[in-house]
Design an enzyme around this catalytic site. Sequence first.
Site, PDB file in Angstrom:
ATOM      1  N   LYS A 124      42.451 -37.512  83.073  1.00 36.27           N
ATOM      2  CA  LYS A 124      41.550 -38.711  82.739  1.00 36.27           C
ATOM      3  C   LYS A 124      42.450 -39.756  82.388  1.00 36.27           C
ATOM      4  CE  LYS A 124      37.942 -36.281  83.058  1.00 36.27           C
ATOM      5  NZ  LYS A 124      36.749 -36.818  84.103  1.00 36.27           N
ATOM      6  N   ILE A 165      25.896 -34.449  81.735  1.00 32.36           N
ATOM      7  CA  ILE A 165      25.834 -36.068  81.873  1.00 32.36           C
ATOM      8  C   ILE A 165      25.451 -36.542  83.297  1.00 32.36           C
ATOM      9  CG2 ILE A 165      27.178 -38.233  81.675  1.00 32.36           C
ATOM     10  CD1 ILE A 165      29.043 -36.335  79.550  1.00 32.36           C
ATOM     11  N   SER A 200      37.577 -39.810  79.505  1.00 33.17           N
ATOM     12  CA  SER A 200      37.606 -39.035  78.288  1.00 33.17           C
ATOM     13  C   SER A 200      38.385 -39.432  77.487  1.00 33.17           C
ATOM     14  CB  SER A 200      37.999 -37.324  78.712  1.00 33.17           C
ATOM     15  OG  SER A 200      38.186 -36.875  77.397  1.00 33.17           O
ATOM     16  N   SER A 215      23.883 -31.311  86.700  1.00 32.08           N
ATOM     17  CA  SER A 215      23.833 -30.693  85.109  1.00 32.08           C
ATOM     18  C   SER A 215      24.564 -31.750  84.190  1.00 32.08           C
ATOM     19  CB  SER A 215      24.464 -29.327  85.129  1.00 32.08           C
ATOM     20  OG  SER A 215      25.928 -29.434  85.175  1.00 32.08           O
ATOM     21  N   TYR A 225      43.736 -31.494  81.932  1.00 26.24           N
ATOM     22  CA  TYR A 225      42.521 -32.189  82.091  1.00 26.24           C
ATOM     23  C   TYR A 225      42.662 -33.788  81.399  1.00 26.24           C
ATOM     24  CZ  TYR A 225      37.419 -33.538  81.426  1.00 26.24           C
ATOM     25  OH  TYR A 225      36.082 -34.097  81.526  1.00 26.24           O
ATOM     26  N   THR A 283      27.308 -29.864  76.675  1.00 27.49           N
ATOM     27  CA  THR A 283      27.160 -29.582  78.162  1.00 27.49           C
ATOM     28  C   THR A 283      27.562 -28.581  78.450  1.00 27.49           C
ATOM     29  OG1 THR A 283      29.289 -30.584  79.158  1.00 27.49           O
ATOM     30  CG2 THR A 283      27.614 -32.066  78.643  1.00 27.49           C
TER      31      THR A 283
END
Length: 317
Positions: free
Chosen positions: A205, A52, A175, A50, A201, A234
Amino acid sequence: MLLYRSAAWFAKGLREYTKSGYESASKDFIPDDLEVQVPGRAFMVTGGNSGIGKATAFEIAKRGGTVHLVCRDQNRAEGARGEIIRESGNQNIFLHIVDLSDPKTVWKFVENFKQEHTLNVLINNAGCMVNERELTEDGLEKNFATNTLGVYVLTTALIPVLEKEHDPRVITVSSGGMLVQKLNADDLQSERAAFDGTMVYAQNKRQQVVLTERWARAHPAVHFSCMHPGWVDTPGVRSSMPGFHARLGARLRSEAQGADTVLWLALAPTAAVRPSGRFFQDRKPVPTHLPFARTSSSPAEEEKLIEILEELAQRFK
């Protein structure tokens, strides 16, 4: 300081990370960079069912590449594989069911994979943003286990496979959120502070960026890069950041726009001549720190990250 970083980052994002930012940046793209065919080259895309990852896998398949989809959910992955085959006409699409948050499974997968396949390009795309602290069966915080340890185990295990091939590359989808984070190797599993899934998160990254820089120095035969896809519409953003998704709405990039720089780094001959270890946005290397944000880490802090990851990786081997 975090408030300053966050405000500066959001202002930057509205200028650069949105659909309009992509449209502005794309005026400088060289269209011929992606006018390539890659039959005989093998690409691994994690999280390729799914978003990217799927958009990336489809574009590689259209160009004749062999694609290995590494996914956690078998039903969704089989649907994506079938769709990619139908729309690209490429039958060389392989599916591997792997939970990247389980390091034992990742090790086992690589051992089996290298007996049967070759690999030219690894695309670390799969990501996880769990908004409440959750532990895996191994007692690992789930975001860290997927985004950092899983990426570390998969990449380091596949480097010897990549080094055997022509023009090997590793691309990690990071990110721009990492710009608000300084590497914190003292609390990799988020045990000491109030849990904020978005910041965890972003910290993961940041860790990926540090790993990319370290791998580039340690393995000069492989071209390493990481990138920011922009703010993309997304399924992951819709489920993990519903407020952000609602706020940005139509300003978010499409999945194809988010995948563009991943594809450029994976396919374009011009990308491979850029220095290894850089962080890219819209096909250009960009700084990994905001001005005055104090997010740089010391060699000792980075070495501590590597030591902890290596100890954990070996523990589950």
